[in-house]
Design a protein around this motif. Sequence first.
Motif, PDB file in Angstrom:
ATOM      1  N   SER A   1     -18.492   7.977   0.249  1.00  0.00           N
ATOM      2  CA  SER A   1     -17.035   8.095   0.127  1.00  0.00           C
ATOM      3  C   SER A   1     -16.515   6.930  -0.702  1.00  0.00           C
ATOM      4  N   SER A   2     -15.224   6.915  -0.913  1.00  0.00           N
ATOM      5  CA  SER A   2     -14.613   5.716  -1.461  1.00  0.00           C
ATOM      6  C   SER A   2     -14.533   4.718  -0.318  1.00  0.00           C
ATOM      7  N   ASP A   3     -14.399   3.459  -0.658  1.00  0.00           N
ATOM      8  CA  ASP A   3     -14.215   2.441   0.376  1.00  0.00           C
ATOM      9  C   ASP A   3     -12.719   2.404   0.694  1.00  0.00           C
ATOM     10  N   ASN A   4     -12.342   3.154   1.705  1.00  0.00           N
ATOM     11  CA  ASN A   4     -10.909   3.339   1.977  1.00  0.00           C
ATOM     12  C   ASN A   4     -10.156   2.060   2.295  1.00  0.00           C
ATOM     13  N   GLU A   5     -10.796   1.181   3.009  1.00  0.00           N
ATOM     14  CA  GLU A   5     -10.116  -0.062   3.350  1.00  0.00           C
ATOM     15  C   GLU A   5      -9.851  -0.892   2.095  1.00  0.00           C
ATOM     16  N   LYS A   6     -10.895  -1.030   1.299  1.00  0.00           N
ATOM     17  CA  LYS A   6     -10.778  -1.830   0.080  1.00  0.00           C
ATOM     18  C   LYS A   6      -9.784  -1.192  -0.894  1.00  0.00           C
ATOM     19  N   LEU A   7      -9.855   0.091  -0.979  1.00  0.00           N
ATOM     20  CA  LEU A   7      -8.996   0.835  -1.906  1.00  0.00           C
ATOM     21  C   LEU A   7      -7.516   0.664  -1.538  1.00  0.00           C
ATOM     22  N   ALA A   8      -7.238   0.673  -0.258  1.00  0.00           N
ATOM     23  CA  ALA A   8      -5.848   0.494   0.179  1.00  0.00           C
ATOM     24  C   ALA A   8      -5.401  -0.938  -0.092  1.00  0.00           C
ATOM     25  N   ALA A   9      -6.318  -1.885   0.105  1.00  0.00           N
ATOM     26  CA  ALA A   9      -5.979  -3.282  -0.165  1.00  0.00           C
ATOM     27  C   ALA A   9      -5.715  -3.481  -1.651  1.00  0.00           C
ATOM     28  N   THR A  10      -6.556  -2.891  -2.471  1.00  0.00           N
ATOM     29  CA  THR A  10      -6.387  -2.995  -3.924  1.00  0.00           C
ATOM     30  C   THR A  10      -5.031  -2.448  -4.352  1.00  0.00           C
ATOM     31  N   THR A  11      -4.688  -1.313  -3.796  1.00  0.00           N
ATOM     32  CA  THR A  11      -3.422  -0.690  -4.152  1.00  0.00           C
ATOM     33  C   THR A  11      -2.243  -1.553  -3.700  1.00  0.00           C
ATOM     34  N   THR A  12      -2.354  -2.082  -2.514  1.00  0.00           N
ATOM     35  CA  THR A  12      -1.292  -2.946  -2.003  1.00  0.00           C
ATOM     36  C   THR A  12      -1.153  -4.197  -2.873  1.00  0.00           C
ATOM     37  N   ASP A  13      -2.293  -4.784  -3.216  1.00  0.00           N
ATOM     38  CA  ASP A  13      -2.277  -5.960  -4.094  1.00  0.00           C
ATOM     39  C   ASP A  13      -1.626  -5.641  -5.437  1.00  0.00           C
ATOM     40  N   TYR A  14      -1.941  -4.473  -5.928  1.00  0.00           N
ATOM     41  CA  TYR A  14      -1.390  -4.051  -7.210  1.00  0.00           C
ATOM     42  C   TYR A  14       0.133  -4.099  -7.181  1.00  0.00           C
ATOM     43  N   LEU A  15       0.674  -3.621  -6.093  1.00  0.00           N
ATOM     44  CA  LEU A  15       2.131  -3.601  -5.928  1.00  0.00           C
ATOM     45  C   LEU A  15       2.667  -5.021  -5.683  1.00  0.00           C
ATOM     46  N   LEU A  16       1.973  -5.775  -4.872  1.00  0.00           N
ATOM     47  CA  LEU A  16       2.378  -7.158  -4.596  1.00  0.00           C
ATOM     48  C   LEU A  16       2.417  -7.968  -5.897  1.00  0.00           C
ATOM     49  N   ASP A  17       1.389  -7.761  -6.709  1.00  0.00           N
ATOM     50  CA  ASP A  17       1.318  -8.477  -7.983  1.00  0.00           C
ATOM     51  C   ASP A  17       2.484  -8.151  -8.899  1.00  0.00           C
ATOM     52  N   ARG A  18       3.119  -7.023  -8.656  1.00  0.00           N
ATOM     53  CA  ARG A  18       4.255  -6.650  -9.492  1.00  0.00           C
ATOM     54  C   ARG A  18       5.588  -6.936  -8.790  1.00  0.00           C
ATOM     55  N   GLY A  19       5.507  -7.816  -7.821  1.00  0.00           N
ATOM     56  CA  GLY A  19       6.727  -8.316  -7.212  1.00  0.00           C
ATOM     57  C   GLY A  19       7.261  -7.567  -6.015  1.00  0.00           C
ATOM     58  N   HIS A  20       6.611  -6.480  -5.634  1.00  0.00           N
ATOM     59  CA  HIS A  20       7.089  -5.730  -4.474  1.00  0.00           C
ATOM     60  C   HIS A  20       6.683  -6.447  -3.188  1.00  0.00           C
ATOM     61  N   THR A  21       7.604  -6.523  -2.252  1.00  0.00           N
ATOM     62  CA  THR A  21       7.284  -7.146  -0.965  1.00  0.00           C
ATOM     63  C   THR A  21       7.566  -6.199   0.187  1.00  0.00           C
ATOM     64  N   HIS A  22       8.408  -5.211  -0.056  1.00  0.00           N
ATOM     65  CA  HIS A  22       8.674  -4.186   0.951  1.00  0.00           C
ATOM     66  C   HIS A  22       7.940  -2.917   0.538  1.00  0.00           C
ATOM     67  N   ILE A  23       6.742  -2.799   1.073  1.00  0.00           N
ATOM     68  CA  ILE A  23       5.866  -1.707   0.639  1.00  0.00           C
ATOM     69  C   ILE A  23       5.555  -0.769   1.795  1.00  0.00           C
ATOM     70  N   GLY A  24       5.749   0.515   1.575  1.00  0.00           N
ATOM     71  CA  GLY A  24       5.447   1.495   2.614  1.00  0.00           C
ATOM     72  C   GLY A  24       4.116   2.194   2.379  1.00  0.00           C
ATOM     73  N   LEU A  25       3.615   2.799   3.451  1.00  0.00           N
ATOM     74  CA  LEU A  25       2.387   3.585   3.351  1.00  0.00           C
ATOM     75  C   LEU A  25       2.701   4.960   3.942  1.00  0.00           C
ATOM     76  N   ALA A  26       2.508   6.003   3.160  1.00  0.00           N
ATOM     77  CA  ALA A  26       2.975   7.330   3.594  1.00  0.00           C
ATOM     78  C   ALA A  26       1.902   8.390   3.655  1.00  0.00           C
ATOM     79  N   GLY A  27       1.890   9.125   4.759  1.00  0.00           N
ATOM     80  CA  GLY A  27       1.069  10.331   4.822  1.00  0.00           C
ATOM     81  C   GLY A  27      -0.322  10.177   5.389  1.00  0.00           C
ATOM     82  N   VAL A  28      -0.680   8.989   5.863  1.00  0.00           N
ATOM     83  CA  VAL A  28      -2.022   8.804   6.422  1.00  0.00           C
ATOM     84  C   VAL A  28      -2.169   9.498   7.774  1.00  0.00           C
TER      85      VAL A  28
END
Lengths: 327, 327
Positions: free
Chosen positions: B160-187
């Motif tokens: 499978s994909s590494d779901n934990e790492k993948l979610a962290a990467t995605t979150t970091d991606y958003l954090l790096d672009r200045g977002h601090t209020h980030i939601g997670l939807a549909g899990v």
Amino acid sequence: MKPTIKDIAAESGVSIATVSRVLSHKTGTYSEKTQTKILAVAKRLGYRKNSTAVELVKKKAAVIALIINATPTNFSTQIIDGIQRRASELGQGVIILYAGNRNAELQHQAIVTALERAVSGILLAAIEPDAEDLTLLKESHVPFCFVSVYLGTDKVLSVSSDNEKLAATTTDYLLDRGHTHIGLAGVDTYHTGSQRIAGYQKALAARDIQETTIKYGDYSYESGRQLLAEFLPLKVTAIIAASDMVAAGLLNAAQEAGIAVPEQLSLVSIDGTDICRITTPALTSLTQDFYQIGAQSVDRVMGEKAATFVPVEMVERGSVKSVSRGG
Amino acid sequence: MKPTIKDIAAESGVSIATVSRVLSHKTGTYSEKTQTKILAVAKRLGYRKNSTAVELVKKKAAVIALIINATPTNFSTQIIDGIQRRASELGQGVIILYAGNRNAELQHQAIVTALERAVSGILLAAIEPDAEDLTLLKESHVPFCFVSVYLGTDKVLSVSSDNEKLAATTTDYLLDRGHTHIGLAGVDTYHTGSQRIAGYQKALAARDIQETTIKYGDYSYESGRQLLAEFLPLKVTAIIAASDMVAAGLLNAAQEAGIAVPEQLSLVSIDGTDICRITTPALTSLTQDFYQIGAQSVDRVMGEKAATFVPVEMVERGSVKSVSRGG
DNA sequence: CTGAAAGCGCTTACAG
DNA sequence: CTGAAAGCGCTTACAG
């Protein structure tokens, strides 16, 4: 190591013939007492039937072979789903065989493999057979059925939408809304494409419109994107897309070119998958019932009664505008 | 009627043993002369091997069983495609078995059917097994591998994909672009969902952000549409969608609510299927390699070397905006 | 290099 | 209601 009917027979003090009879439910050929005993022993031993052995003596596998093209479409899942469920209801397994991408060699190989397995039926999804394959299939005496392609004859089993009628319906839909310059985008040159072209042309001719604008493609998103440019100089007011992906490509290319849908260009897409409600605007579609196409092809190949053509449906969403006549 | 090796033997004047040897390429055990003769006769008679008989004596079918959930996703085609092609390369057929929709009974039945067929391996796609099934599988001594779900342990094969790492990467991606209020939807609340939540939370915690906004769903378009309203009062500036369909739902609901994406709300979707380039704007995605997940699960179950986690990739499209810190 | 024979795990007339 | 036996179409030691 894995227990067989021989082990059960030994444990129960009966012959393997008797074990076989109760395990395959030949009702009336055994006493309730032996049944109870054998079932208990079978359960205790963790017995599991060896279907290979059964198939060998019965000379028939409870399996339907599904031969599909390599190129996955966004609706193949629905077809497979329909096939799978219906087959399951009829006690048939489904084995998937690869036909590559219009690769005559692989396609032939897939048919041979199906034949080697003594399957109870062969389903060919989105496959255009060559003469040799057709002969092989016919001579094999195993029933076969084309799925989602109609070869234009009832001599060969098939289940699909009625492509000619469906194209005519779609064309009429647009004509009824005042469009007279209507294009057809993304069709191929095989059976399906030809049938849709025929329906499109007939509908137009029935209203005395001789002008047809047909652009060929391969049902893909890229096809749609590229084709838009070719329609532009032709001043069509509406385009029928050969698939949802083509419609999406057309739509997005139009938006990038600053052409508003449906205000300046109307779009109807043939397929009606989830894609249609995801785009902006949502795509009006001539929706095919892929699940039923799959399910009924199983009925067809298993000798149950089923029609060749599965009904379609016009689903109005937001990509078509009515125009004033002569506009 | 269908010719067997017996017929070939009779026609060629040799024993069935010899026929069997040349037909199954036991090189070195027959002369070229007999080979030529036998092959010619086989061809003339239109001989076709009976794989059922072969499987019976070999006690192993050259078939991999694929057990899948009823609910088709828009990426299951890619997984099946990968499985099918790789299996084909390894000379294995693929038989699809239905597990219903989280239906314990059907799921169990599918495993039993696979076992009855003496398949060489069992693939479980998007299936969350119960304890009983796991025991059955383990005791069967046929290799099995979970596809696109990681049970959190390496004691059981999975790809499978590494779901934990993948979610962290995605979150970091958003954090790096200045977002601090980030939601997670549909899990969901099963393995995949939990792993993604863990990655999301860890990435946030690593930047000293305690606020998490998690909305559960079922990976569907409807889920996404419904969930948007729940995020609105929470003033998140970005949402990570658990699937492309959820992202599309979120996107369309936002547009209907007059919220501009990405200007007022950024969206990243996990999956990266065709859906992402069809929406307007196109969706930036953490793209999974479903084809490889399928292909490598075949390697895994057949004892070839393959990794548990298949690499993912961030694909930038048009649904994310960088915001100024503290904005 | 080749053949006779046993066997894979079942089913099914046939006889009782 | 039950058993002995043949057979489904192959493969594979074993012996030559």
